[in-house]
Design a protein around this motif. Structure first.
Motif, PDB file in Angstrom:
ATOM      1  N   HIS A 362      17.821  -7.745   4.317  1.00  0.00           N
ATOM      2  CA  HIS A 362      17.032  -7.075   5.359  1.00  0.00           C
ATOM      3  C   HIS A 362      16.200  -8.127   6.078  1.00  0.00           C
ATOM      4  CE1 HIS A 362      18.088  -3.377   3.238  1.00  0.00           C
ATOM      5  NE2 HIS A 362      17.600  -3.923   2.129  1.00  0.00           N
ATOM      6  N   THR A 363      15.886  -7.853   7.328  1.00  0.00           N
ATOM      7  CA  THR A 363      15.005  -8.736   8.074  1.00  0.00           C
ATOM      8  C   THR A 363      13.555  -8.344   7.821  1.00  0.00           C
ATOM      9  OG1 THR A 363      14.998  -7.321  10.040  1.00  0.00           O
ATOM     10  CG2 THR A 363      16.749  -8.974   9.868  1.00  0.00           C
ATOM     11  N   TYR A 364      12.668  -9.282   8.027  1.00  0.00           N
ATOM     12  CA  TYR A 364      11.265  -8.975   7.784  1.00  0.00           C
ATOM     13  C   TYR A 364      10.723  -7.939   8.775  1.00  0.00           C
ATOM     14  CZ  TYR A 364       6.442  -9.406   6.465  1.00  0.00           C
ATOM     15  OH  TYR A 364       5.184  -9.105   6.030  1.00  0.00           O
ATOM     16  N   PRO A 365      11.083  -8.003  10.071  1.00  0.00           N
ATOM     17  CA  PRO A 365      10.617  -6.944  10.981  1.00  0.00           C
ATOM     18  C   PRO A 365      11.059  -5.546  10.538  1.00  0.00           C
ATOM     19  CG  PRO A 365      11.369  -8.811  12.242  1.00  0.00           C
ATOM     20  CD  PRO A 365      11.734  -9.096  10.815  1.00  0.00           C
ATOM     21  N   GLU A 366      12.278  -5.424   9.986  1.00  0.00           N
ATOM     22  CA  GLU A 366      12.719  -4.115   9.479  1.00  0.00           C
ATOM     23  C   GLU A 366      11.842  -3.674   8.314  1.00  0.00           C
ATOM     24  OE1 GLU A 366      17.495  -3.801  10.399  1.00  0.00           O
ATOM     25  OE2 GLU A 366      16.824  -4.722   8.527  1.00  0.00           O
ATOM     26  N   MET A 367      11.569  -4.598   7.405  1.00  0.00           N
ATOM     27  CA  MET A 367      10.728  -4.241   6.276  1.00  0.00           C
ATOM     28  C   MET A 367       9.320  -3.880   6.730  1.00  0.00           C
ATOM     29  SD  MET A 367       9.919  -6.431   2.837  1.00  0.00           S
ATOM     30  CE  MET A 367       8.606  -7.354   3.621  1.00  0.00           C
ATOM     31  N   ALA A 368       8.800  -4.619   7.726  1.00  0.00           N
ATOM     32  CA  ALA A 368       7.467  -4.308   8.233  1.00  0.00           C
ATOM     33  C   ALA A 368       7.445  -2.930   8.888  1.00  0.00           C
ATOM     34  CB  ALA A 368       7.038  -5.375   9.238  1.00  0.00           C
ATOM     35  N   ARG A 369       8.520  -2.594   9.616  1.00  0.00           N
ATOM     36  CA  ARG A 369       8.565  -1.267  10.240  1.00  0.00           C
ATOM     37  C   ARG A 369       8.636  -0.175   9.190  1.00  0.00           C
ATOM     38  NH1 ARG A 369      13.440   0.830  13.277  1.00  0.00           N
ATOM     39  NH2 ARG A 369      14.098  -1.323  13.036  1.00  0.00           N
ATOM     40  N   ALA A 370       9.435  -0.355   8.155  1.00  0.00           N
ATOM     41  CA  ALA A 370       9.511   0.640   7.090  1.00  0.00           C
ATOM     42  C   ALA A 370       8.158   0.814   6.409  1.00  0.00           C
ATOM     43  CB  ALA A 370      10.579   0.247   6.073  1.00  0.00           C
ATOM     44  N   GLY A 371       7.466  -0.305   6.161  1.00  0.00           N
ATOM     45  CA  GLY A 371       6.146  -0.205   5.550  1.00  0.00           C
ATOM     46  C   GLY A 371       5.153   0.501   6.454  1.00  0.00           C
ATOM     47  N   ARG A 372       5.246   0.215   7.761  1.00  0.00           N
ATOM     48  CA  ARG A 372       4.357   0.868   8.721  1.00  0.00           C
ATOM     49  C   ARG A 372       4.591   2.377   8.730  1.00  0.00           C
ATOM     50  NH1 ARG A 372       6.205  -1.423  13.550  1.00  0.00           N
ATOM     51  NH2 ARG A 372       5.375  -3.313  12.600  1.00  0.00           N
ATOM     52  N   GLN A 373       5.836   2.793   8.725  1.00  0.00           N
ATOM     53  CA  GLN A 373       6.133   4.225   8.731  1.00  0.00           C
ATOM     54  C   GLN A 373       5.701   4.875   7.411  1.00  0.00           C
ATOM     55  OE1 GLN A 373      10.300   3.861   9.596  1.00  0.00           O
ATOM     56  NE2 GLN A 373      10.000   4.027  11.814  1.00  0.00           N
ATOM     57  N   ARG A 374       5.863   4.145   6.301  1.00  0.00           N
ATOM     58  CA  ARG A 374       5.416   4.700   5.024  1.00  0.00           C
ATOM     59  C   ARG A 374       3.900   4.916   5.038  1.00  0.00           C
ATOM     60  NH1 ARG A 374       3.067   2.314   0.957  1.00  0.00           N
ATOM     61  NH2 ARG A 374       3.615   0.223   1.671  1.00  0.00           N
ATOM     62  N   ARG A 375       3.145   3.949   5.577  1.00  0.00           N
ATOM     63  CA  ARG A 375       1.688   4.100   5.612  1.00  0.00           C
ATOM     64  C   ARG A 375       1.266   5.247   6.529  1.00  0.00           C
ATOM     65  NH1 ARG A 375       2.359  -1.460   5.236  1.00  0.00           N
ATOM     66  NH2 ARG A 375       2.375  -1.734   7.505  1.00  0.00           N
ATOM     67  N   LEU A 376       1.961   5.400   7.648  1.00  0.00           N
ATOM     68  CA  LEU A 376       1.652   6.539   8.519  1.00  0.00           C
ATOM     69  C   LEU A 376       1.915   7.861   7.804  1.00  0.00           C
ATOM     70  CD1 LEU A 376       3.064   5.292  11.947  1.00  0.00           C
ATOM     71  CD2 LEU A 376       0.677   5.838  11.448  1.00  0.00           C
ATOM     72  N   LEU A 377       3.025   7.936   7.085  1.00  0.00           N
ATOM     73  CA  LEU A 377       3.337   9.168   6.353  1.00  0.00           C
ATOM     74  C   LEU A 377       2.350   9.397   5.214  1.00  0.00           C
ATOM     75  CD1 LEU A 377       7.224   8.899   6.381  1.00  0.00           C
ATOM     76  CD2 LEU A 377       5.856  10.725   7.414  1.00  0.00           C
ATOM     77  N   GLU A 378       1.854   8.329   4.589  1.00  0.00           N
ATOM     78  CA  GLU A 378       0.823   8.497   3.565  1.00  0.00           C
ATOM     79  C   GLU A 378      -0.442   9.079   4.175  1.00  0.00           C
ATOM     80  OE1 GLU A 378       0.395   4.623   1.949  1.00  0.00           O
ATOM     81  OE2 GLU A 378       2.010   4.856   0.466  1.00  0.00           O
ATOM     82  N   ARG A 379      -0.820   8.589   5.355  1.00  0.00           N
ATOM     83  CA  ARG A 379      -2.002   9.147   6.029  1.00  0.00           C
ATOM     84  C   ARG A 379      -1.776  10.598   6.440  1.00  0.00           C
ATOM     85  NH1 ARG A 379      -3.648   5.002  10.655  1.00  0.00           N
ATOM     86  NH2 ARG A 379      -5.246   6.608  10.971  1.00  0.00           N
ATOM     87  N   ILE A 380      -0.553  10.914   6.862  1.00  0.00           N
ATOM     88  CA  ILE A 380      -0.246  12.299   7.226  1.00  0.00           C
ATOM     89  C   ILE A 380      -0.354  13.203   6.007  1.00  0.00           C
ATOM     90  CG2 ILE A 380       1.635  13.820   7.958  1.00  0.00           C
ATOM     91  CD1 ILE A 380       2.510  11.620   9.898  1.00  0.00           C
ATOM     92  N   THR A 381       0.198  12.764   4.856  1.00  0.00           N
ATOM     93  CA  THR A 381       0.128  13.604   3.656  1.00  0.00           C
ATOM     94  C   THR A 381      -1.303  13.748   3.164  1.00  0.00           C
ATOM     95  OG1 THR A 381       0.621  11.662   2.300  1.00  0.00           O
ATOM     96  CG2 THR A 381       2.471  13.047   2.942  1.00  0.00           C
ATOM     97  N   ALA A 382      -2.111  12.680   3.281  1.00  0.00           N
ATOM     98  CA  ALA A 382      -3.508  12.785   2.865  1.00  0.00           C
ATOM     99  C   ALA A 382      -4.268  13.768   3.760  1.00  0.00           C
ATOM    100  CB  ALA A 382      -4.169  11.408   2.907  1.00  0.00           C
ATOM    101  N   THR A 383      -4.026  13.690   5.060  1.00  0.00           N
ATOM    102  CA  THR A 383      -4.677  14.633   5.978  1.00  0.00           C
ATOM    103  C   THR A 383      -4.203  16.053   5.716  1.00  0.00           C
ATOM    104  OG1 THR A 383      -4.756  12.874   7.643  1.00  0.00           O
ATOM    105  CG2 THR A 383      -5.143  15.120   8.409  1.00  0.00           C
ATOM    106  N   LEU A 384      -2.911  16.208   5.418  1.00  0.00           N
ATOM    107  CA  LEU A 384      -2.378  17.531   5.103  1.00  0.00           C
ATOM    108  C   LEU A 384      -3.041  18.104   3.869  1.00  0.00           C
ATOM    109  CD1 LEU A 384      -0.379  19.874   5.287  1.00  0.00           C
ATOM    110  CD2 LEU A 384       1.328  18.418   4.175  1.00  0.00           C
TER     111      LEU A 384
END
Length: 775
Positions: A362-384
């Motif tokens: 995997h490329t690092y930008p792909e991994m960074a994007r996956a991590g970014r989306q995971r953190r956004l989803l973590e914030r969404i679940t916490a707000t939920l």
């Protein structure tokens, strides 16, 4: 226009109105309250009497504008008396046609002026004129019209009393219904993101936006990345795709905020407002986080499956939360402490990507994007999780009664009336136009002795609106509805001759018609045409030929309304389009500038609260954008304009809508580290002026400065990626300053690139300095 285009335009005429679901329930109650009078007439052996009473309830129902039960009931009682009085006037003035025409002109003029004269006239609308025309058209049938007048009055009074009894007192659940809608829309958006993430990028690039019926196909907008050489080990960061965000959530959030504001007014209490406000703020946070998630682009292939599973699970839980607030689901079903399913698999997929990346999988930008989306989803679940706990508390208090606001005396505002009685006033021009057209049609049908000529005048009153574009749309809806509904009515009149059977059919038609009326006016016309035709047939049986004449008169009236709107003191929208678009551009620029300056503030901050300045700027931008969008829609339906200029204005409005969504997404990434992004200050100083400056040359210079700032940011991000690759090559897999900077600054830079691309589309151009002349 092509065949598919015509089909989309016709389907759009029947599109449900936003937020109409709660009104459907009230419409069902209205239909039952009216149609039960028909059943009472059948039971009493006098179906005609039931029909006249139902007619009185029918015209009174159209003055029901909602509101607290007490003031609304008083207004309905006044409407019942006024409608019956004008019905009686119609009975006694029909031998004197000029006098009837004069009374009609006065009623139409006052109804068209509406609130400019007095709020009561706005509530009454054209119903007194309708009662006058119904009486004038019924006196030739040999019916005891004095008795019919009493029945019309009784029907109106019955409706006022029935709605007072059937309508429950105001309770907190009425507010919660508005609060629930944003959660439902965000949940549907998240659920849709799952399948969208599986769509190949090439396929998704040609997808049209689903939330703009009839618009041209537009590919999702992507932010260009500055062209420069990159090694195979360090590919360009992914483009930011924003074509899937849904601006309709904005309207639902504004309705929810308005409902909670009322809790701090006379009809609520501070304690309930303190409980409801956080739930609305969490809905706004979820909407912005979901926009940021959509703007981050599709997930990398390695995390696609758990990403889709997680977004679907969160979306379903948000819809269940909305069901709890609207009492579709028991409280206990929504409030379990179970974690959102799917978060674990997504974390495991991200961990596998991190472990496989040094081997080149995997490329690092792909991994960074996956991590970014995971953190956004973590914030969404916490707000939920926080929202679910608040929803549980409020759902248990849903039955809390709300006091009615104190009645405020309304007096005639002489100064306001004088200001409105000029040709500069749109209300005055509309009143003159409606009065002249309805009077001319009334005179024509009586001079030509056309049968059922009052239906032509009724059609004028129903379709004529202050804006030509709205009148044109209602004409199309009414023509289609009359053809469909009138044909069905003619068949029923020809086939059913028993008043009792017709009354039973009317019970169904009225109930369904009033239930669908809040959804779309076209549905109401489809059911309302046979309704009035069949009511008249119960009171004095006719033939299917009478139905055909009435339909023909309706077509005559709609044609007259359309011609009158075009020729008599027209109120065109397209001369105002440049002004509205410029105002929206400046308001959006102010919102962008406020958000960017909040990013530049180095210090602790709450990433869930953008602050009062940003909230005010956002609300102002959304209102200005909504006005510009409405003006653009209306202008496209007007004749005699420059189509290319209108298309350019529509493109600008579309770009500004995307810009607002991107800015909202940008606000979710505020951290102390973002203030240290190189060239952020230069970007901030030039972004707003590039969008707001009316001079194309000055705007172009600011846009060039944005490009320069983005080049510096992109080079900085590239250096961070190179440094991180070196760290991974040496086995430093833990958290480092480079990794933290990529994690926090990467999404900000990508959103700034996307914003710069949209600003370039929406900024002033040389061809935007002139306005197309009116017809």
């Amino acid at each position: 226009m092509t065949g598919p285009g015509r089909g989309r335009r016709t389907a759009g005429l029947f599109a449900p109105a936003a937020g109409s679901r709660p009104a459907v329930v009230a419409g069902l109650g209205n239909g039952v309250a009216i149609s039960v009078l028909l059943l009472a007439g059948v039971a009493a052996g006098n179906a005609a009497a039931g029909a006249w009473a139902a007619l009185g309830a029918y015209v009174t129902a159209f003055t029901n504008k909602g509101g607290p039960r007490g003031p609304r009931t008083r207004h309905l009682l006044v409407a019942a008396v006024v409608n019956a009085a004008t019905f009686w006037v119609g009975v006694w003035t029909i031998p004197l046609v000029p006098l009837t025409g004069l009374v009609l002109a006065v009623l139409v003029f006052l109804a068209s002026m509406g609130s400019a004269v007095h709020p009561v006239l706005e509530r009454l609308g054209t119903m007194p004129a309708t009662a006058l025309l119904v009486a004038a058209g019924s006196t030739t049938a040999g019916v005891d019209m004095e008795y019919a007048t009493l029945l019309v009055l009784a029907g109106g009074l019955w409706y006022a009393a029935a709605t007072a009894v059937l309508t429950p007192p105001a309770r907190l659940r009425d507010v919660l219904a508005d609060v629930a809608q944003p959660y439902r829309l965000v949940g549907r958006h998240l659920t849709a993101l799952g399948p969208a993430s599986i769509t190949p990028p090439d396929a998704s690039a040609s997808t049209t936006r689903p939330d703009a019926p009839g618009d041209r196909a537009r590919p999702p907008r992507t932010a260009p990345v500055a062209a420069r050489r990159r090694s195979a080990a360090d590919p360009a960061p992914p483009h930011v795709t924003v074509g899937t965000v849904h601006p309709d959530t904005t309207d639902a959030l504004r309705r929810a905020e308005g409902a909670t504001r009322e809790l701090r007014g006379p009809r609520g209490d501070e304690h309930l407002a303190d409980l409801t406000d956080p739930l609305v703020r969490h809905a706004a946070t979820l909407a912005d986080l979901t926009t940021a998630l959509a703007a981050s682009g599709p997930p990398p292939p390695a995390v696609r499956a758990p990403y889709a599973m997680l977004t679907d699970a969160i979306g379903r839980q948000l819809c269940r939360l909305a069901d709890v607030l609207t009492r579709r689901r028991q409280v206990t079903d929504s409030t379990g402490g179970d974690p959102v399913p799917g978060l674990g698999p997504l974390e495991e997929a991200c961990d596998r990507m991190r472990a496989e990346m040094p081997a080149g999988a995997h490329t690092y930008p792909e991994m960074a994007r996956a991590g970014r989306q995971r953190r956004l989803l973590e914030r969404i679940t916490a707000t939920l999780a926080e929202a679910r706990a608040e929803a549980r508390t409020l759902a248990l208090l849903a039955a809390t009664p709300l006091s009615a606001p104190p009645a405020r005396p309304v007096r005639l505002d002489g100064a306001r009336l004088r200001d409105a009685m000029t040709l500069r006033s749109g209300a005055f021009r509309h009143a003159l136009r409606a009065t002249v057209v309805s009077g001319a049609v009334f005179a024509l049908v009586h001079w030509a002795a056309l049968p059922h000529g009052e239906w032509a005048v009724l059609a004028v009153l129903r379709v004529m609106r202050p804006q030509y574009a709205v009148t044109r749309e209602r004409v199309a809806q009414r023509v289609i509805g009359n053809v469909v509904g009138g044909t069905c009515a003619a068949v029923l009149i020809a086939a059913v001759h028993e008043p009792a059977a017709l009354s039973l059919i009317l019970f169904v038609v009225i109930t369904v018609g009033f239930t669908l009326r809040p959804v779309n006016y076209a549905f109401w016309v489809v059911f309302g045409t046979p309704l009035v035709l069949l009511i008249g047939d119960v009171s004095h049986p006719g033939s299917w030929l009478d139905a055909a004449f009435r339909i023909a008169m309706t077509l005559l009236g709609t044609a007259a309304a359309l011609v009158g709107s075009r020729l008599l003191w027209p109120s065109w929208e397209h001369p105002r389009l440049d002004t509205e678009t410029t105002h929206a551009r400046q308001a959006c620029a102010a919102y962008l500038d406020t958000t960017l300056r909040s990013l530049s503030h180095d210090g602790p901050r709450d990433d869930t609260d953008p602050g009062p300045d940003a909230r005010r700027a956002r609300t102002t931008a959304e209102k200005a954008l909504a006005q510009a969008a409405a003006t653009s829609r209306h202008a496209h339906r007007e004749p005699g304009h420059d189509r290319a200029a209108l298309d350019r204005a529509a493109t600008t409005v579309d770009a500004l809508t995307t810009l607002n969504l991107l800015v909202a997404a940008l606000a979710t990434h505020r951290t102390p580290r973002t203030a240290r992004i190189p060239a952020l200050a230069a970007y901030t100083d030039n972004a707003g002026p590039a969008l707001a400056d009316a001079s194309p040359e000055v705007s172009r210079r600011h846009a060039d400065a944005l490009t320069d700032a983005l080049d510096i940011m992109s080079l900085h991000l590239e250096e961070l990626h190179v440094r991180r690759h070196e760290e991974l090559a040496t086995g430093r897999t833990g958290d480092t300053p480079a990794r933290a900077a990529i994690r926090e600054n990467g999404p900000v830079v990508e959103l700034l690139q996307a914003i710069a691309a949209v600003v370039d589309d929406a900024r002033a151009r040389p061809w935007q300095e002139t306005t197309a002349p009116g017809p």
